[in-house]
Design an enzyme around this catalytic site. Structure first.
Site, PDB file in Angstrom:
ATOM      1  N   HIS A   1     -70.078  19.730 -58.751  1.00 34.30           N
ATOM      2  CA  HIS A   1     -68.829  19.933 -59.892  1.00 34.30           C
ATOM      3  C   HIS A   1     -68.984  19.041 -61.133  1.00 34.30           C
ATOM      4  CE1 HIS A   1     -65.550  21.966 -57.290  1.00 34.30           C
ATOM      5  NE2 HIS A   1     -66.579  22.036 -57.477  1.00 34.30           N
TER       6      HIS A   1
ATOM      7  N   GLN B   1     -75.092  20.247 -56.694  1.00 34.14           N
ATOM      8  CA  GLN B   1     -75.142  21.458 -58.488  1.00 34.14           C
ATOM      9  C   GLN B   1     -75.792  20.099 -59.274  1.00 34.14           C
ATOM     10  OE1 GLN B   1     -71.089  21.419 -58.097  1.00 34.14           O
ATOM     11  NE2 GLN B   1     -70.874  23.469 -56.524  1.00 34.14           N
TER      12      GLN B   1
ATOM     13  N   TYR C   1     -54.453  21.179 -68.344  1.00 30.77           N
ATOM     14  CA  TYR C   1     -54.439  22.521 -68.041  1.00 30.77           C
ATOM     15  C   TYR C   1     -54.085  22.274 -66.344  1.00 30.77           C
ATOM     16  CZ  TYR C   1     -55.487  23.451 -72.050  1.00 30.77           C
ATOM     17  OH  TYR C   1     -55.823  23.996 -73.374  1.00 30.77           O
TER      18      TYR C   1
END
Lengths: 369, 369
Positions: free
Chosen positions: A147, A82, A250
């Site tokens: 990521h 990625q 989160y």
């Protein structure tokens, strides 16, 4: 103004914008074709565009899309998995100072064993990057190129947000403040630390951290009221839309609405004291990519809605929120393109630009009929 | 009437129905709780409901949901896999003749090796099925209890449509007219064959067949213009919405927009001469279940739209079509329920009834706020 008057005005407004005979209000135009892993785009005040491609290409595209020029002197990037040349944004005072900011992944060592996320700023002169300054290197060294997050967004206060993914193999690190895995970061335009960042007084915490417990954040956008929205890929399910607040956890990977790719549970918990729930989530995953909030008037039916492109269903989700910031409507758009959509950008004239994914990709303009 | 006048009337209409302040126009009310694999529901003119549960229960539910009575004498069904007591519909002249029609899977042999899809009609007297007549047995014998289709719908001409799945293990049979795997069938109300079925003159073709090349059809509905819509589960991806026309081949498994669960290609072809393309499809799958077309006035914003419940995303997709029968809008509703939705039914007063799936399931009424 009383409510009825307001209603009638809004009504007139929706009359002007909404075709009650059920026809589409937009045309899709292939603006540029044959691109190689395009990832992000920014519009210059000249009407030209700067486009990043993951392999490390920075391209200047003319106003009408007919001419493309390479910008030279882009740093060497790690184009694998990625990784690669990723996001690009303009300094809020770009007109005066000419600074552009871009993110990329690259090796940190000569042995090419470890890589991480970098952010530079530079100016363009004679189709070349000049005055290059590295302003950030994520303390998130990884072996596999996965990521990165790598999204950039200038807040209205002039600070720069950087999303930094969990590196896939380092998910537990997202809960610890001594690294940049799984965080959203905030720095000044020169890379220094804003004096009001939330963890400045926490021993051992990295000062760039704004919020944590995040997986792979692929969209970030501040709306006109100052709220910062972030979307992220869940594991298998549990893709999230969050409103980011300073210092907030989160929850990844301690809590998640998704499961591991192996089918194994990552965590038995979907919620936990002190960890924020997502504003909205998708299970199974849609793989959200770019995000914009539509604040223009050209398509009034999309006004103030959140638009999130995605890779799995190859469409754009348009979310309407009420005043309590609950998602009250999810609509699916641009499915007719039939391609993974990597990014969505609002243009200054109110049109949208969609970027399709991978090789032989396109810029697609959403124009008013 | 000129276009502007029509616009203004439609506009007024949408003003009455659409809350411009972005609040929901509906309430969800748990109407009945604690159900066991409920599958389908029909509303009687008395305001009561008949509900099927896969294990073989037929239940009469009072108008307000407070009282549930079992209807006795239901035939023995095969409740396993996807099999069991399935759909239920009323004869168009039910008020006069009292006929109800229901579908179910059952063994066809005493050895309990093979099973298939059955359709009976019966009347109800003193909470018991009486005058039971079997009117159809699918020539689609299978070992595993999978992919029955099993949906029923009375067309405006008084004939009965039956959807019959490909049995999962028998997908190639969907292309052959000598069996009922992967077909939509049409019979008269007494089980006899309508004189205008498409394959009556084809040697070896079964006379009940209306259309073929279908996988596992889970929704069927005729709109007020006479068009027959059908939805079906694709393999892994390729869930379809089709408009059914007599004699047409919808391509399964010779063409598909999905792939096998194993990841293997089922067919390299997505289209082929003589095979119909879907009106719309979902890849990856959403697993569509029930379908209704909303033709009432209580929720004008849904008027004439196709509503399809689904199991994977646990929501309802609402599709708007233009005059050319292209899907121009897909909206997601009722995601807040968070449960697999097995069916969606329009009630006579314009409310909707949603049926959640599996054990401890619910009937959920969608009411106007």
């Amino acid at each position: 103004m009383n409510k009825l008057k307001l209603s009638l005005i809004s009504l007139l407004f929706s009359f002007l914008s909404f075709n009650i005979f059920g026809e589409k209000q937009y045309n899709l135009e292939v603006f540029v074709d044959g691109l190689d892993h395009p990832w992000s785009l920014v519009e210059l005040s000249s009407g030209e565009f700067l486009l990043t491609e993951l392999p490390g290409n920075l391209k200047l595209i003319s106003q009408d899309g007919s001419s493309i020029k390479e910008i030279a002197n882009v740093p060497e990037v790690l184009f694998r998995g990625q990784g690669g040349l990723s996001d690009i944004v303009l300094h809020p005072n770009y007109k005066d100072n000419g600074w552009i900011y871009y993110s990329y992944s690259a090796y940190i060592d000569d042995q090419k064993e470890l890589n991480t996320l970098f952010v530079d700023r530079a100016k363009i002169e004679d189709f070349e990057l000049v005055s290059i300054e590295n302003i950030f290197i994520a303390k998130a060294n990884r072996k596999a190129p996965a990521h990165f997050g790598a999204k950039l967004f200038f807040l209205e206060d002039g600070t720069l947000m950087i999303t930094s993914g969990d590196g896939f193999d380092y998910r537990e690190s997202a809960q610890f403040l001594n690294n940049h895995f799984g965080k959203v970061l905030r720095i000044n335009d020169d890379g220094s630390i804003p004096s009001n960042n939330p963890f400045l007084n926490i021993p051992g915490a990295l000062p760039e951290i704004w919020s944590y417990g995040i997986r792979n954040p692929q969209g970030i956008f501040q709306d006109k009221n100052g709220l910062i929205y972030e979307n992220e890929h869940g594991p298998r399910g549990g893709d999230e839309l969050n409103i980011l607040r300073p210092g907030v956890n989160y929850g990844w990977p301690a809590i998640t609405h998704g499961i591991d790719y192996s089918g194994a549970l990552i965590s038995p918990f979907k919620e936990m004291e002190g960890m924020e729930q997502p504003l909205y989530y998708w299970t199974p995953s849609i793989a959200p990519s770019g995000m914009t909030i539509y604040e223009k008037d050209l398509f009034p039916e999309w006004k103030d809605k959140i638009m999130i492109s995605n890779l799995v269903y190859k469409d754009v989700r348009i979310l309407a929120l009420n005043e309590k910031k609950e998602v009250i409507k999810e609509e699916i758009l641009f499915k007719e393109i039939g391609k993974r959509i990597r990014n969505i950008i609002t243009l200054s004239n109110g049109e949208l630009m969609l970027i399709t994914d991978k090789k032989n990709a396109q810029l697609i303009k959403v124009k008013k009929i």
